[in-house]
Design an enzyme around this catalytic site. Structure first.
Site, PDB file in Angstrom:
ATOM      1  N   GLY A 173       2.005  -2.699  -4.254  1.00 22.14           N
ATOM      2  CA  GLY A 173       3.060  -3.101  -4.112  1.00 22.14           C
ATOM      3  C   GLY A 173       3.437  -3.756  -2.666  1.00 22.14           C
ATOM      4  O   GLY A 173       2.577  -3.670  -1.716  1.00 22.14           O
ATOM      5  N   CYS A 174       4.806  -3.767  -2.455  1.00 22.54           N
ATOM      6  CA  CYS A 174       5.434  -4.357  -1.110  1.00 22.54           C
ATOM      7  C   CYS A 174       4.949  -3.390   0.106  1.00 22.54           C
ATOM      8  O   CYS A 174       4.703  -4.039   1.279  1.00 22.54           O
ATOM      9  CB  CYS A 174       6.649  -4.476  -1.157  1.00 22.54           C
ATOM     10  SG  CYS A 174       7.301  -5.580  -2.285  1.00 22.54           S
ATOM     11  N   ASN A 175       4.534  -2.111  -0.035  1.00 13.64           N
ATOM     12  CA  ASN A 175       4.122  -1.484   1.149  1.00 13.64           C
ATOM     13  C   ASN A 175       2.602  -1.439   1.334  1.00 13.64           C
ATOM     14  O   ASN A 175       2.184  -1.083   2.467  1.00 13.64           O
ATOM     15  CB  ASN A 175       4.440   0.268   0.811  1.00 13.64           C
ATOM     16  CG  ASN A 175       3.796   0.435  -0.654  1.00 13.64           C
ATOM     17  OD1 ASN A 175       4.417   0.330  -1.664  1.00 13.64           O
ATOM     18  ND2 ASN A 175       2.732   1.171  -0.911  1.00 13.64           N
ATOM     19  N   ALA A 176       1.828  -2.213   0.673  1.00 15.12           N
ATOM     20  CA  ALA A 176       0.353  -1.978   0.654  1.00 15.12           C
ATOM     21  C   ALA A 176      -0.221  -2.899   1.941  1.00 15.12           C
ATOM     22  O   ALA A 176      -1.147  -2.261   2.226  1.00 15.12           O
ATOM     23  CB  ALA A 176      -0.157  -2.787  -0.721  1.00 15.12           C
ATOM     24  N   MET A 232       8.122  -0.774   2.738  1.00 20.93           N
ATOM     25  CA  MET A 232       8.508   0.128   1.692  1.00 20.93           C
ATOM     26  C   MET A 232       8.129  -0.754   0.411  1.00 20.93           C
ATOM     27  O   MET A 232       8.109  -1.626   0.186  1.00 20.93           O
ATOM     28  CB  MET A 232      10.004  -0.025   1.751  1.00 20.93           C
ATOM     29  CG  MET A 232      10.700   0.779   2.974  1.00 20.93           C
ATOM     30  SD  MET A 232      10.695  -0.632   4.108  1.00 20.93           S
ATOM     31  CE  MET A 232      12.156  -1.547   3.773  1.00 20.93           C
TER      32      MET A 232
END
Length: 377
Positions: free
Chosen positions: A153-156, A364
């Site tokens: 996801g966006c934190n990756a 995040m």
């Protein structure tokens, strides 16, 4: 002037570094077509006032999207999951290759110099992975080491940067490239629900890449890279925080009715992330012996207006501190794992970092997770 200040002592769970890792290049890419929020609403014939309000109050002016073609009746064709996966492959290869080339151009390296490739994506599944396909597509050496980070996801982007920095530190002088490729147009479900409205109003297509090289701390081996010039910060450390009580707040579910994967965002997640931001940031900074006031540059994931505001308020940041975060949201929407690198690229183009400045990076995403990194120019 060469910056060889002592690295912060590794945390108990961190591997020891053998070299000073520098970020020596960055590049970004998008799909060709972009649309304003009113244009997207009109294209899909969305008239529900509540859904339109979500789009029009998102603080997003324009996003790059790959809209499905029209059918014989003029309406947009439905895209089964198989077609979405094919779309992801096509878009990801194109954007990813352009981002990597731009990154290498900015760093002064060439394709033949790349020793390690890390590909990050959450908008489609490929086997062989995107790294193998890009190596073939771009003509990188078949001997290039590679890894794919899929579905985080966006934190990756920061999860991957941590891993790539570790490889770079263990291989001084060798060139590592990390590329985040998010074909968000291939992860949409179009229906009339508020659940999908939030997602469909937010995400856009984008890719971003960075190039890492480590200088050796062993004087006998000679310096391979000295990250001292403005624009080439060294990486000082990372800190993570998993909010286990909110593990289902951001997730992919299979939608039986649509026969597709559908992304879910809990409406309370911005406030949950904001409430935990101080804890992880202060842990990151304390390892380096600095405070929030010592950080000159903040690069926060462009997750959405509410989450940006929640993080800004909880960390005591100004609107100027998050200007690139909000600017990227305005011009591209949320491009998932690569969003913070779009902000990083803008910061460098602004030419504001000076030697000695600290920068804090924050992403995040699902988990729910907050990832952070500390750099110094």
């Amino acid at each position: 002037m060469t910056l060889h200040a002592a690295l912060p002592q590794p945390h108990a769970t961190e591997s020891k570094s053998t070299g000073v890792v520098g970020i020596v290049g960055v590049g970004t890419a998008t799909t060709e077509a972009s649309y304003t929020q009113p244009e997207v609403l009109d294209i899909f014939g969305i008239t529900d006032p509540k859904v339109r309000s979500v789009f029009l109050n998102s603080a997003i002016e324009r996003r790059h999207l790959t809209i499905p073609p029209r059918g014989s009746d003029g309406s947009r064709l439905a895209e089964p999951q198989g077609e979405l996966l094919a779309k992801h492959k096509r878009i990801a290869l194109d954007m990813g290759a352009r981002a990597v080339r731009a990154c290498l151009e900015s760093s002064g390296y060439e394709l033949a110099d790349v020793d390690y490739l890390c590909c990050v994506t959450s908008t489609g599944f490929l086997t062989p992975g995107l790294s193998a396909l890009l190596i073939r597509e771009m003509g990188l050496s078949p001997g290039t080491s590679r890894v794919d980070i899929v579905g985080m996801g966006c934190n990756a982007g920061l999860n991957a940067l941590n891993a790539v920095a570790g490889w770079s530190a263990a291989n001084p002088g060798k060139v590592a490239v990390m590329v985040c490729v998010e074909a968000c147009s291939a992860a949409y479900v179009i229906d009339s629900t508020m659940r999908t409205a939030v997602v469909n109003s937010l995400f856009g297509d984008g890719a971003a890449a960075v190039c890492l090289v480590a200088d050796s701390l062993d004087a006998a081996s000679g310096p391979a890279f000295v990250p001292s010039a403005p624009g080439s910060p060294r990486i000082l450390g990372f800190a993570s925080h998993l909010i286990t009580d909110a593990i289902g707040a951001m997730r992919y579910d299979w939608d039986d009715e649509q026969a597709k994967f559908s992304f879910y965002l809990d409406p309370e997640i911005p406030y949950v992330v904001g409430a935990h931001a101080e804890r992880v940031v202060d842990r990151l900074l304390s390892r380096a012996g600095i405070r929030r006031s010592d950080v000159s540059h903040w690069l926060v994931h462009s997750g959405g207006k509410k989450v940006i505001d929640a993080v800004r308020i909880n960390l005591g940041l100004t609107r100027h501190d998050v200007r690139h975060t909000t600017g990227v949201l305005r011009d591209y929407g949320n491009v998932s794992s690569g969003s913070f690198l779009f902000s990083y690229d803008r910061l460098l183009r602004e030419r504001s970092p000076e030697v000695g400045d600290y920068g804090a990076l924050m992403t995040m995403g699902p988990g729910s997770t907050i990832e952070t990194a500390l750099v110094q120019w």
